[in-house]
Design a protein around this motif. Sequence first.
Motif: not given
Ligand SMILES: [Cu+2]
Length: 343
Positions: A8-10, A26-28, A129-131, A243-247
């Motif tokens: 799904s990421h690709f 970006a993912h957001g 998009v992630h929960a 773990t992915q950090l969006y900051i």
């Molecule tokens: Cu993402």
Amino acid sequence: MVTFSKLSHFGALLLLSISALPGARAHGQIKGVLANGVYSNGPNIYWDADPANEQTAVRKMYQAAGPSYVLPQDFVDNSKMACEGAAGAPKTVTASAGSFVRVDWVGATGELDGKPGTGNVPPGQNPWVHAMGTVASYIAKCTNDDCTTYDASQGSWVKLAMFGIDRTETISDGLRETMKNKPEEYYPTPGTSGLWGMARFVQAGSSWNVTIPEGLANGHYIIRQEVGAVHNPWNAQDDSSGTQLYIGCVQIEVINGGNTELPKGAKAGSLYATDSAFARYNVYEDNGKTFVDPGPALWPSSSNAKREEHSSVSSSVNDPTKCNAGSKLKRMRKVKRSVQAIA
Ligand SMILES: [Cu+2]
């Protein structure tokens, strides 16, 4: 499961490159901020020359993060972990001590557009998009009294709130169903309780309130909002896992404050270890059972019971009993402060 989430990421990256967005994958990002009744837009992270970038108090995400989020091997990097390597934004928003700053996020892709359980997201704006994972808020003082030029990698970060998983609640049926088709199915599995901060955040319209502590001294600060996604668990053979950090960082000027200075915090690169349980958390094996909120202690310490910030007032997921508990705590903190002030 892991393979699926990677696919799904690709897929998302592919979509982005097809739509020929220059720069970041970006993912957001932070869409905008509501503080003291004034709404300010976030930057255009895809196009540097957009005039919007001259009017924003939100630092541009993804300026240094390799894959548009910070992975465990970079958890030690003071710059990436502060504001994803972003330089200062040109503006500052004004926020009163004791008030909420509402931080709205937007997904880069439309996977969850209009889907059940995603709250009141304005039309044309993608939900996050992630929960599965955490939502946290940190604050640091711009010690040069000018956040527009402050080097956030030098920041001394204090943790204001952390919502990991609440095992007394669970995800809404609507969002669970929505996530089934992602395909990043929600864990804890049906019949097992556990509401991730990130699910709460999506249900609240991808919006999160940050409380500016009552009595905090006037001055210039950076709010660091961190969304920690755990859907692609770490494995030793894959350096794109973990773990992915969006900051996202918002520059604020606190007004109507008191005498309380921030305690000494931590450098961003020492908040979470590269090999910590948080970095290597496997939600599919653990099913949410043993997850512990990561990072330093909360401040003010009396907010320990309150690991979360209130979700958007407009949202139906708002639990009035929780809000009452929050304001009660706030009142207690106020009392504690005035006692301290006397002593
Ligand atoms: Cu993402």
